[in-house]
Design a protein around this motif. Structure first.
Motif, PDB file in Angstrom:
ATOM      1  N   ALA A  54       0.805  -1.019   0.118  1.00  0.00           N
ATOM      2  CA  ALA A  54      -0.022  -0.192   0.180  1.00  0.00           C
ATOM      3  C   ALA A  54       0.523   1.135  -0.146  1.00  0.00           C
ATOM      4  O   ALA A  54       0.404   2.219  -0.380  1.00  0.00           O
ATOM      5  CB  ALA A  54      -1.177   0.185   1.015  1.00  0.00           C
ATOM      6  N   VAL A  55       1.701   1.033   1.036  1.00  0.00           N
ATOM      7  CA  VAL A  55       2.588   2.636   0.706  1.00  0.00           C
ATOM      8  C   VAL A  55       3.636   2.430  -0.326  1.00  0.00           C
ATOM      9  O   VAL A  55       4.084   3.630  -1.099  1.00  0.00           O
ATOM     10  CB  VAL A  55       3.974   1.780   2.002  1.00  0.00           C
ATOM     11  CG1 VAL A  55       4.754   3.229   1.763  1.00  0.00           C
ATOM     12  CG2 VAL A  55       3.178   1.959   3.116  1.00  0.00           C
ATOM     13  N   VAL A  56       3.662   1.193  -1.028  1.00  0.00           N
ATOM     14  CA  VAL A  56       4.726   1.424  -2.265  1.00  0.00           C
ATOM     15  C   VAL A  56       3.651   2.659  -3.034  1.00  0.00           C
ATOM     16  O   VAL A  56       3.643   2.647  -4.318  1.00  0.00           O
ATOM     17  CB  VAL A  56       5.401  -0.086  -2.972  1.00  0.00           C
ATOM     18  CG1 VAL A  56       5.803   0.022  -4.566  1.00  0.00           C
ATOM     19  CG2 VAL A  56       6.466  -0.252  -2.035  1.00  0.00           C
ATOM     20  N   SER A  57       2.179   2.178  -3.906  1.00  0.00           N
ATOM     21  CA  SER A  57       1.264   2.255  -4.135  1.00  0.00           C
ATOM     22  C   SER A  57       1.403   3.959  -4.703  1.00  0.00           C
ATOM     23  O   SER A  57       0.517   4.098  -4.958  1.00  0.00           O
ATOM     24  CB  SER A  57      -0.116   1.267  -4.349  1.00  0.00           C
ATOM     25  OG  SER A  57      -0.492   2.156  -3.579  1.00  0.00           O
ATOM     26  N   CYS A  58       2.066   4.184  -3.611  1.00  0.00           N
ATOM     27  CA  CYS A  58       1.743   6.181  -3.385  1.00  0.00           C
ATOM     28  C   CYS A  58       3.033   6.317  -3.627  1.00  0.00           C
ATOM     29  O   CYS A  58       3.181   7.765  -4.186  1.00  0.00           O
ATOM     30  CB  CYS A  58       2.051   6.329  -1.800  1.00  0.00           C
ATOM     31  SG  CYS A  58      -0.374   5.608  -1.050  1.00  0.00           S
ATOM     32  N   ALA A  59       3.849   5.715  -4.608  1.00  0.00           N
ATOM     33  CA  ALA A  59       5.060   6.583  -5.316  1.00  0.00           C
ATOM     34  C   ALA A  59       5.052   6.568  -5.942  1.00  0.00           C
ATOM     35  O   ALA A  59       5.513   7.917  -6.487  1.00  0.00           O
ATOM     36  CB  ALA A  59       6.327   4.983  -5.155  1.00  0.00           C
ATOM     37  N   GLN A  60       4.158   6.706  -7.073  1.00  0.00           N
ATOM     38  CA  GLN A  60       3.711   7.345  -7.804  1.00  0.00           C
ATOM     39  C   GLN A  60       3.357   8.735  -8.158  1.00  0.00           C
ATOM     40  O   GLN A  60       2.843  10.063  -8.453  1.00  0.00           O
ATOM     41  CB  GLN A  60       2.894   6.117  -9.420  1.00  0.00           C
ATOM     42  CG  GLN A  60       3.531   7.266 -10.465  1.00  0.00           C
ATOM     43  CD  GLN A  60       2.331   5.925 -12.059  1.00  0.00           C
ATOM     44  OE1 GLN A  60       2.910   5.029 -12.103  1.00  0.00           O
ATOM     45  NE2 GLN A  60       1.481   6.067 -12.359  1.00  0.00           N
ATOM     46  N   ASP A 139      12.976  -1.402  -7.674  1.00  0.00           N
ATOM     47  CA  ASP A 139      12.607  -0.421  -9.357  1.00  0.00           C
ATOM     48  C   ASP A 139      11.297   0.047  -9.237  1.00  0.00           C
ATOM     49  O   ASP A 139      11.219   0.751 -10.309  1.00  0.00           O
ATOM     50  CB  ASP A 139      12.423  -2.149  -9.596  1.00  0.00           C
ATOM     51  CG  ASP A 139      13.517  -2.779 -10.344  1.00  0.00           C
ATOM     52  OD1 ASP A 139      14.758  -2.261 -10.120  1.00  0.00           O
ATOM     53  OD2 ASP A 139      14.056  -4.102 -10.374  1.00  0.00           O
ATOM     54  N   GLU A 140      10.438   0.095  -8.088  1.00  0.00           N
ATOM     55  CA  GLU A 140       9.386   1.004  -7.966  1.00  0.00           C
ATOM     56  C   GLU A 140       9.474   2.117  -7.742  1.00  0.00           C
ATOM     57  O   GLU A 140       8.804   2.558  -8.874  1.00  0.00           O
ATOM     58  CB  GLU A 140       8.489   0.007  -7.222  1.00  0.00           C
ATOM     59  CG  GLU A 140       8.440  -0.866  -6.628  1.00  0.00           C
ATOM     60  CD  GLU A 140       7.315  -1.831  -7.925  1.00  0.00           C
ATOM     61  OE1 GLU A 140       6.001  -0.385  -8.032  1.00  0.00           O
ATOM     62  OE2 GLU A 140       6.198  -2.448  -8.715  1.00  0.00           O
ATOM     63  N   LEU A 141      10.655   2.314  -7.230  1.00  0.00           N
ATOM     64  CA  LEU A 141      10.339   3.343  -7.224  1.00  0.00           C
ATOM     65  C   LEU A 141      11.399   4.580  -8.458  1.00  0.00           C
ATOM     66  O   LEU A 141      10.778   5.114  -8.728  1.00  0.00           O
ATOM     67  CB  LEU A 141      11.598   3.923  -5.695  1.00  0.00           C
ATOM     68  CG  LEU A 141      11.654   4.108  -4.614  1.00  0.00           C
ATOM     69  CD1 LEU A 141      11.981   4.270  -3.844  1.00  0.00           C
ATOM     70  CD2 LEU A 141       9.821   4.624  -4.030  1.00  0.00           C
ATOM     71  N   ALA A 142      12.016   3.690  -8.758  1.00  0.00           N
ATOM     72  CA  ALA A 142      12.602   4.102 -10.100  1.00  0.00           C
ATOM     73  C   ALA A 142      11.528   4.583 -11.512  1.00  0.00           C
ATOM     74  O   ALA A 142      11.214   5.767 -12.439  1.00  0.00           O
ATOM     75  CB  ALA A 142      13.568   3.080 -10.925  1.00  0.00           C
ATOM     76  N   LYS A 143       9.640   3.788 -11.538  1.00  0.00           N
ATOM     77  CA  LYS A 143       9.309   3.790 -12.210  1.00  0.00           C
ATOM     78  C   LYS A 143       8.581   4.627 -11.864  1.00  0.00           C
ATOM     79  O   LYS A 143       7.891   5.993 -12.453  1.00  0.00           O
ATOM     80  CB  LYS A 143       7.932   2.358 -12.241  1.00  0.00           C
ATOM     81  CG  LYS A 143       7.761   2.178 -13.416  1.00  0.00           C
ATOM     82  CD  LYS A 143       6.065   1.341 -12.308  1.00  0.00           C
ATOM     83  CE  LYS A 143       7.127  -0.370 -12.304  1.00  0.00           C
ATOM     84  NZ  LYS A 143       6.006  -1.405 -12.512  1.00  0.00           N
ATOM     85  N   ALA A 144       7.933   5.153 -10.834  1.00  0.00           N
ATOM     86  CA  ALA A 144       7.527   6.060 -10.372  1.00  0.00           C
ATOM     87  C   ALA A 144       7.719   7.352 -10.377  1.00  0.00           C
ATOM     88  O   ALA A 144       8.055   8.504 -10.859  1.00  0.00           O
ATOM     89  CB  ALA A 144       6.719   6.134  -8.851  1.00  0.00           C
TER      90      ALA A 144
END
Length: 229
Positions: A54-60, A139-144
């Motif tokens: 849920a936290v990662v989903s807020c990165a973008q 990778d998730e932060l890079a995508k965001a």
């Protein structure tokens, strides 16, 4: 902002969060993961929730709305014992907080801060550079952070746009001043992040620089419970 400067901003509130985690209802002591956005060389917003995804989903959401210098995910981890292998140093088993960082310049870093609980208090070691065994969070932060941020110079006045739409007219957008646009986007971004995590007991906070900014954020629609000043 380099890694050392960023850690000076991030570590104190995360250490406080970890200390508070020892006194949760039901005896739970695991610190919830957090997403932190830095801009103008300071922390401007955070999201904390019991579920890492849920936290990662807020990165973008943060990357597009806040135009941050850096996004950071801080999470409690269990470090396994490891002998020297390949280019990795030996590692003792223990608990730590892992900080996964990604900058607007597309640079990634990992820092690890070990801790121990003694007599109900958390004793922290110094943060040290680390090397992730799993690059999923990076990778998730890079995508965001690869997303184009919203332009605060192109925020239209809602009242005029609504009036034109009600009259069935196509009116040219009348943009508000950039400073107001920045406030409107920031408020809407944190409110949106809060909506994603509120249902699972999460929180989203905007850290106002001063009382005047806090007042402007509330006027722009930021929920009172999302304001830290």
């Amino acid at each position: 902002m380099n890694l050392a400067q960023a850690m000076q901003q991030i570590v104190p509130p995360i250490q406080t969060l970890k200390q508070r985690s020892l006194h949760q209802p039901g005896g739970e002591t695991t610190m919830s993961p957090s997403l932190i956005a830095l801009r103008d060389d300071r922390v401007i917003a955070t999201v904390t929730a019991p579920r890492l995804q849920a936290v990662v989903s807020c990165a973008q959401t943060f990357a597009i709305g806040l135009a941050p210098q850096m996004l950071v995910i801080a999470a409690q981890v269990n470090l396994p014992a490891r002998e020297v292998r390949d280019e990795l140093a030996a590692q003792e088993e223990g608990e730590a907080i892992a900080y996964t960082l990604f900058t607007a310049e597309k640079e990634a870093s990992l820092a690890v801060q070990r801790y121990a609980v003694r007599d109900g208090q958390v004793v922290f070691g110094p943060p040290e550079r680390g090397r992730p065994d799993d690059r999923t969070l990076m990778d998730e932060l890079a995508k965001a952070m690869s997303q184009e941020p919203l332009d605060p110079a192109k925020v239209a006045r809602k009242d005029e746009a609504a009036a034109a739409a009600s009259a069935g007219q196509d009116a040219a957008p009348n943009f508000i001043p950039v400073a107001q646009g920045r406030i409107a986007i920031d408020a809407g971004t944190v409110k949106a992040a809060y909506g994603k995590v509120q249902g699972i007991g999460g929180t989203a906070l905007y850290v106002a620089a001063d009382g005047a900014e806090a007042t402007r954020m509330l006027a722009a629609g930021l929920p009172q419970e999302c304001l830290l000043s």
